[in-house]
Design a protein around this motif. Structure first.
Motif, PDB file in Angstrom:
ATOM      1  N   LEU A 150      47.951  33.900  29.393  1.00 13.27           N
ATOM      2  CA  LEU A 150      47.555  32.878  29.395  1.00 13.27           C
ATOM      3  C   LEU A 150      45.700  33.100  28.423  1.00 13.27           C
ATOM      4  N   ALA A 151      45.166  34.158  28.160  1.00 11.47           N
ATOM      5  CA  ALA A 151      44.042  33.280  27.065  1.00 11.47           C
ATOM      6  C   ALA A 151      44.277  32.286  25.736  1.00 11.47           C
ATOM      7  N   GLY A 152      45.767  32.410  25.148  1.00  9.48           N
ATOM      8  CA  GLY A 152      46.312  32.865  24.063  1.00  9.48           C
ATOM      9  C   GLY A 152      46.705  31.153  24.439  1.00  9.48           C
ATOM     10  N   ASN A 153      47.142  30.083  25.750  1.00  5.93           N
ATOM     11  CA  ASN A 153      47.753  29.505  25.409  1.00  5.93           C
ATOM     12  C   ASN A 153      46.317  28.886  25.858  1.00  5.93           C
ATOM     13  N   ALA A 154      44.915  28.962  27.051  1.00  8.45           N
ATOM     14  CA  ALA A 154      43.624  28.362  26.685  1.00  8.45           C
ATOM     15  C   ALA A 154      43.351  28.338  25.295  1.00  8.45           C
ATOM     16  N   ALA A 155      43.212  29.268  24.061  1.00  6.26           N
ATOM     17  CA  ALA A 155      43.188  28.690  23.339  1.00  6.26           C
ATOM     18  C   ALA A 155      43.483  27.630  22.380  1.00  6.26           C
ATOM     19  N   MET A 156      44.672  28.226  22.107  1.00  8.69           N
ATOM     20  CA  MET A 156      45.637  26.645  21.331  1.00  8.69           C
ATOM     21  C   MET A 156      45.260  25.636  21.706  1.00  8.69           C
ATOM     22  N   LEU A 157      45.147  25.184  23.592  1.00  9.59           N
ATOM     23  CA  LEU A 157      44.506  23.684  24.369  1.00  9.59           C
ATOM     24  C   LEU A 157      43.493  23.793  23.943  1.00  9.59           C
ATOM     25  N   GLU A 158      42.502  24.539  23.066  1.00 11.61           N
ATOM     26  CA  GLU A 158      41.111  24.615  22.917  1.00 11.61           C
ATOM     27  C   GLU A 158      40.323  24.102  24.922  1.00 11.61           C
ATOM     28  N   TYR A 159      40.816  24.757  25.496  1.00 12.59           N
ATOM     29  CA  TYR A 159      40.230  25.447  27.126  1.00 12.59           C
ATOM     30  C   TYR A 159      39.225  26.626  26.239  1.00 12.59           C
ATOM     31  N   ALA A 160      38.429  26.283  25.648  1.00 11.71           N
ATOM     32  CA  ALA A 160      36.908  28.223  24.738  1.00 11.71           C
ATOM     33  C   ALA A 160      36.342  28.563  26.297  1.00 11.71           C
ATOM     34  N   GLU A 161      36.294  27.693  27.067  1.00 14.28           N
ATOM     35  CA  GLU A 161      35.933  28.363  28.266  1.00 14.28           C
ATOM     36  C   GLU A 161      36.451  29.092  29.313  1.00 14.28           C
TER      37      GLU A 161
ATOM     38  N   ALA B 164      36.355  28.106  35.886  1.00 14.98           N
ATOM     39  CA  ALA B 164      36.332  26.665  34.696  1.00 14.98           C
ATOM     40  C   ALA B 164      37.257  25.878  35.017  1.00 14.98           C
ATOM     41  N   ALA B 165      38.182  26.616  34.819  1.00 17.10           N
ATOM     42  CA  ALA B 165      39.996  25.195  35.374  1.00 17.10           C
ATOM     43  C   ALA B 165      39.249  24.291  36.403  1.00 17.10           C
ATOM     44  N   GLU B 166      38.698  24.103  37.476  1.00 18.77           N
ATOM     45  CA  GLU B 166      38.757  23.464  38.880  1.00 18.77           C
ATOM     46  C   GLU B 166      37.620  23.215  38.041  1.00 18.77           C
ATOM     47  N   LYS B 167      37.034  23.108  36.953  1.00 22.71           N
ATOM     48  CA  LYS B 167      35.451  21.724  36.932  1.00 22.71           C
ATOM     49  C   LYS B 167      36.460  20.770  35.618  1.00 22.71           C
ATOM     50  N   ILE B 168      37.764  20.995  35.476  1.00 25.00           N
ATOM     51  CA  ILE B 168      38.395  20.202  34.227  1.00 25.00           C
ATOM     52  C   ILE B 168      39.405  19.391  35.412  1.00 25.00           C
TER      53      ILE B 168
ATOM     54  N   TYR C 163      51.273  11.786  19.804  1.00 26.78           N
ATOM     55  CA  TYR C 163      51.043  13.119  19.694  1.00 26.78           C
ATOM     56  C   TYR C 163      50.475  13.634  20.642  1.00 26.78           C
ATOM     57  N   GLU C 164      49.332  12.741  20.629  1.00 24.65           N
ATOM     58  CA  GLU C 164      48.297  12.914  21.335  1.00 24.65           C
ATOM     59  C   GLU C 164      48.439  13.250  22.779  1.00 24.65           C
TER      60      GLU C 164
ATOM     61  N   ALA D 249      49.822  15.805  27.882  1.00 26.61           N
ATOM     62  CA  ALA D 249      49.686  16.291  29.087  1.00 26.61           C
ATOM     63  C   ALA D 249      50.508  17.973  29.078  1.00 26.61           C
ATOM     64  N   THR D 250      50.432  17.840  28.007  1.00 24.90           N
ATOM     65  CA  THR D 250      50.662  19.677  27.791  1.00 24.90           C
ATOM     66  C   THR D 250      49.332  20.799  28.392  1.00 24.90           C
ATOM     67  N   ARG D 251      48.755  19.981  27.941  1.00 22.70           N
ATOM     68  CA  ARG D 251      46.874  20.180  28.754  1.00 22.70           C
ATOM     69  C   ARG D 251      46.920  20.522  30.308  1.00 22.70           C
ATOM     70  N   LYS D 252      47.428  19.161  30.405  1.00 24.14           N
ATOM     71  CA  LYS D 252      47.112  18.869  32.635  1.00 24.14           C
ATOM     72  C   LYS D 252      48.876  20.175  33.240  1.00 24.14           C
ATOM     73  N   ARG D 253      49.494  20.564  32.356  1.00 28.34           N
ATOM     74  CA  ARG D 253      50.455  21.336  32.948  1.00 28.34           C
ATOM     75  C   ARG D 253      50.052  22.326  32.852  1.00 28.34           C
ATOM     76  N   PHE D 254      48.647  22.768  31.526  1.00 33.87           N
ATOM     77  CA  PHE D 254      48.742  23.764  31.957  1.00 33.87           C
ATOM     78  C   PHE D 254      47.418  23.819  32.842  1.00 33.87           C
ATOM     79  N   ILE D 255      46.346  22.968  32.922  1.00 35.43           N
ATOM     80  CA  ILE D 255      45.579  23.611  33.973  1.00 35.43           C
ATOM     81  C   ILE D 255      46.192  23.603  35.385  1.00 35.43           C
ATOM     82  N   GLU D 256      47.030  22.617  35.539  1.00 41.17           N
ATOM     83  CA  GLU D 256      48.005  22.028  37.065  1.00 41.17           C
ATOM     84  C   GLU D 256      48.719  23.596  37.431  1.00 41.17           C
ATOM     85  N   GLY D 257      48.832  24.420  36.291  1.00 38.13           N
ATOM     86  CA  GLY D 257      49.865  25.290  36.182  1.00 38.13           C
ATOM     87  C   GLY D 257      48.618  26.862  36.549  1.00 38.13           C
ATOM     88  N   MET D 258      47.483  27.186  36.035  1.00 41.31           N
ATOM     89  CA  MET D 258      46.676  28.029  36.320  1.00 41.31           C
ATOM     90  C   MET D 258      46.834  28.491  37.783  1.00 41.31           C
ATOM     91  N   PRO D 259      46.506  28.185  38.419  1.00 46.76           N
ATOM     92  CA  PRO D 259      46.363  29.125  40.334  1.00 46.76           C
ATOM     93  C   PRO D 259      47.525  29.955  40.202  1.00 46.76           C
TER      94      PRO D 259
END
Length: 111
Positions: free
Chosen positions: A56-67, A107-111, A7-8, A13-23
């Motif tokens: 976008l904000a909801g996905n960030a919250a769900m994936l615990e990207y608070a910043e 913020a996403a670029e710093k992750i 699960y982890e 992997a989901t968190r990584k895809r989210f960050i990669e798709g941010m731009p």
């Protein structure tokens, strides 16, 4: 998905895809801001931007990207207010949303 994937690992992997798709997703919101109101007869520009930022904000919250979530919510509040009052986005609204997008990108670029 490999059967031995934990699960982890799936969450990572989901968190990584989210960050990669941010731009691309942030650019889509920026593009929507430049559309003329009425470009899509099914929704106003304010509603479209509101919906996109909400997702976008909801996905960030769900994936615990608070910043990232916090930065997006600054723009989301402006778009939500315009949408709920059926008002067009003002020049100031657009500036605030563009700043929120730039801050979220940073913020996403710093992750």
């Amino acid at each position: 998905m490999a059967p031995t994937e934990t699960y982890e690992q799936r969450v990572a992997a989901t968190r990584k895809r989210f960050i990669e798709g941010m731009p691309e997703r942030l650019q889509a919101v920026a593009d929507a801001l430049r559309e003329t109101d009425g470009a899509d007869p099914r929704e106003t520009k304010a509603r479209k931007v509101h919906r996109m930022l909400h997702d976008l904000a909801g996905n960030a919250a769900m994936l615990e990207y608070a910043e990232i979530e916090d930065r997006l919510r600054k723009g989301l509040r402006v778009a939500e207010d315009a949408d709920e009052s059926s008002a067009p986005l003002s020049t100031d609204d657009i500036r605030i949303i563009e700043t929120a997008l730039a801050d979220a990108r940073s913020a996403a670029e710093k992750i």
